[in-house]
Design an enzyme around this catalytic site. Structure first.
Site, short mmCIF file in Angstrom:
data_model
loop_
_atom_site.label_atom_id
_atom_site.label_comp_id
_atom_site.label_asym_id
_atom_site.label_seq_id
_atom_site.Cartn_x
_atom_site.Cartn_y
_atom_site.Cartn_z
N LYS A 9 -10.66 -0.60 5.08
CA LYS A 9 -11.21 -0.53 3.74
C LYS A 9 -10.76 -1.76 2.94
O LYS A 9 -9.79 -2.38 3.36
CB LYS A 9 -10.81 0.77 3.05
N ASP A 56 -10.19 5.19 7.44
CA ASP A 56 -9.60 5.69 6.19
C ASP A 56 -8.31 6.34 6.63
O ASP A 56 -8.31 7.39 7.27
CB ASP A 56 -10.53 6.73 5.54
N HIS A 57 -7.18 5.68 6.35
CA HIS A 57 -5.94 6.12 6.99
C HIS A 57 -5.54 7.54 6.57
O HIS A 57 -4.74 8.18 7.24
CB HIS A 57 -4.80 5.12 6.77
N GLU A 98 1.17 8.12 -7.29
CA GLU A 98 2.11 7.20 -6.66
C GLU A 98 3.10 6.72 -7.70
O GLU A 98 2.74 6.56 -8.87
CB GLU A 98 1.37 5.99 -6.09
N ASP A 142 -10.15 2.00 -5.06
CA ASP A 142 -9.05 1.88 -4.10
C ASP A 142 -8.74 3.22 -3.43
O ASP A 142 -8.46 3.27 -2.23
CB ASP A 142 -7.81 1.35 -4.85
N HIS A 145 -10.26 7.89 -0.04
CA HIS A 145 -9.25 8.88 0.37
C HIS A 145 -9.48 10.24 -0.29
O HIS A 145 -9.46 11.28 0.36
CB HIS A 145 -7.84 8.41 -0.01
#
Ligand code: BG6
Length: 520
Positions: free
Chosen positions: A172, A201-202, A240, A259, A264
């Site tokens: 991404k 997409d981790h 975060e 982002d 996600h």
């Protein structure tokens, strides 16, 4: 709120299959953009974990590709990355063996001539190591190089060779709006068939994210109540504590919505909301996810909030505001926080609000999904305690902790043992991954790299999904771009985001859950 916890006991894992049947065929993994952070911090540690667990084939090679003229120091640098970011002892017995599979090839991404040399190098390595024709190209470069690399691989016949399985993994961001994503899809699919394309997409590699499907569909008791009749609303938070970590130029162009939310968080939303797939195969799961995204009506701008952090205190440390970060415009309008309310217009979810929020420099690091159930139709226990934490009956709440302290908690009311009054207190049943399964060092990329090598696309984004999500968010991004934010920065680093995000929920009588994390 006082909570009582019932923790699970460690699970007996001795009978769990070790996955020996899932070892890819010999092949070469080519990482473009190999001198970047992602390769060192995530990809190589993940590959090493696979190697340690004997999940890589005996014959394989990893070729790092980037512009810098590097030699053997590349493999040594990767070794250090594995130790530092992979939680690996530097004298680990298998480390040298693994590093011997790594080499480096300097290439200018835009220069078609260099790709013929790359092809020759890969053929040479394959012959020398008797590896065979399978290749996995991993694009970890800046996004502006994706299309050119794909085109050049195609021009050299590396995308559709006569023999062997070839695939491309694309990091991404996949586009920055609907038009750019469509164009990139078009360019990629002109060279690779969709079955060869792995848009990563981790988040989908995280155990807790994969467990959403298991939780819902390997258990019989949740699915009957997983619907509008019983669920009041859903909140998804990706908070975060870190800032932009030296990625100012990237983040200036991205912002929180592009982002994290558009990809996600929408994956998390889809896994919470999808209908039961008919089987756990790539097509069935992706089809059901797509149906969720397609059922989301456009998001009114009034249902969105953006924010940007100013200076503040995070984890006891003074931190600078976003506009003071390295290579960030001192007058930046980029959002470091985004919150929104959306709806899913289908029979299962009509009328259930979904609230999403993501932010940097928040009070606490926590990615969580919380599902609040409706109150019982009649509350008969009305003589509650007059003070303390048990003065009101709280609705049932299921919280799924994606990270950290991975686990799942279910809150319910219990009678407090006292003879003088009928006090009902919220308690929690708490399942905690580490207690049950031990500590995991996996970073999410292990599973995804392995699946890509095996050709399993289940946990990767499909072009339709990517475009549907961009179609949803592009109008929001355009509206935000057209109207500069009035007051930025509008939240302190170390807080729960801008105040206006609270009003977003208050309008419907809800509030953000800020007691995130394992129940106290
Ligand atoms: C990345 C974003 O995709 O995800 C980062 O670009 C973000 O800005 C990161 O920090 C969060 O991932 P994780 O796995 O730490 O939750």
């Amino acid at each position: 709120m006082a909570t009582v916890q019932m923790r699970v006991r460690p699970a007996d894992l001795s009978q769990v299959p070790k996955g020996a049947e899932r070892i890819p065929d010999p092949g070469i993994l080519v990482i473009f953009g190999a001198s970047g952070d992602l390769t060192k911090r995530k990809l190589l540690p993940a590959l090493y974990h696979l190697f340690q667990s004997n999940l890589l084939p005996e014959k394989f090679a990893i070729v790092g590709v980037a512009r810098r003229p590097l030699g053997d120091e590349f493999a040594q640098d990767m070794r250090e990355g594995i130790v530092e970011f992979g939680d690996v002892d530097k004298s680990d017995a298998k480390l040298d063996g693994f590093v011997s599979h790594i080499s480096y090839f300097a290439l200018n991404f835009d220069d078609p001539g260099h790709y013929a040399a790359l092809k020759a190098e890969l053929d040479r390595i394959a012959e020398e190591k008797n590896i065979g024709p399978d290749r996995l190209f991993y694009l970890a470069t800046a996004p502006e190089f994706f299309a050119g690399i794909v085109q050049n691989l195609g021009a050299q016949g590396m995308a559709q060779p006569e023999k062997g399985r070839v695939a491309v993994v694309i990091e991404k961001p996949f586009g920055h709006d609907l038009d750019s994503a469509r164009e990139l899809n078009h360019q990629v699919n002109a060279v690779f068939q969709e079955s060869q394309v792995f848009r990563i997409d981790h988040y989908l590699g995280k155990e807790t994210v994969q467990n959403l499907l298991v939780f819902r569909f390997a258990n019989g008791i949740f699915e009957p109540i997983w619907k509008r009749n019983y669920i009041d609303h859903v909140q998804i938070t990706a908070a975060e504590t870190i800032g932009v970590e030296g990625r100012g130029p990237f983040y200036e162009k991205a912002g929180a919505l592009r982002d994290v939310v558009q990809n996600h968080m929408m994956e998390l939303l889809a896994l919470v909301a999808l209908e039961p797939p008919s089987s756990f195969d790539s097509d069935s799961v992706r089809r059901e996810k797509l149906k969720v995204w397609q059922a989301i009506p456009s998001i009114p701008i009034l249902n969105t909030v953006r924010g940007q952090y100013g200076p503040g205190i995070v984890d006891g440390e003074h931190v600078i505001g976003y506009r003071d970060e390295d290579r960030v415009n001192p007058d930046s309008s980029t959002e470091t926080y985004a919150a929104l309310q959306l709806a899913i217009e289908n029979w299962r979810w009509a009328g259930v609000p979904f609230f999403l929020r993501a932010g940097k420099r928040m009070k606490k690091r926590a990615t969580e999904i919380s599902i609040q159930f409706k109150q019982p139709p009649l509350l008969i226990f009305d003589r509650l305690a007059t003070s303390g934490p048990c003065t009101e009956i709280q609705p049932n709440l299921l919280t799924i902790r994606i990270q950290p302290d991975e686990g799942i908690a279910l809150r319910f009311g219990a009678k407090v043992p006292t003879t003088s009054e009928m006090a009902v207190c919220p308690v929690n049943m708490d399942f905690d991954y580490e207690t049950a399964f031990g500590k995991s060092t996996a970073n999410g990329y292990e599973r995804l790299l392995l699946d890509a090598m095996l050709g399993d696309q289940t946990l990767f984004a499909h072009r339709d999904g990517v475009e549907t999500n961009w179609a949803l968010y592009t109008p929001v991004l355009q509206a935000w771009a057209a109207k500069k934010p009035q007051v930025f920065p509008n939240y302190f680093a170390g807080s729960w985001g801008p105040e206006c995000a609270d009003h977003l929920l208050e309008a419907s009588g809800h509030a953000w859950r800020n007691d995130l994390g394992r129940p106290a």
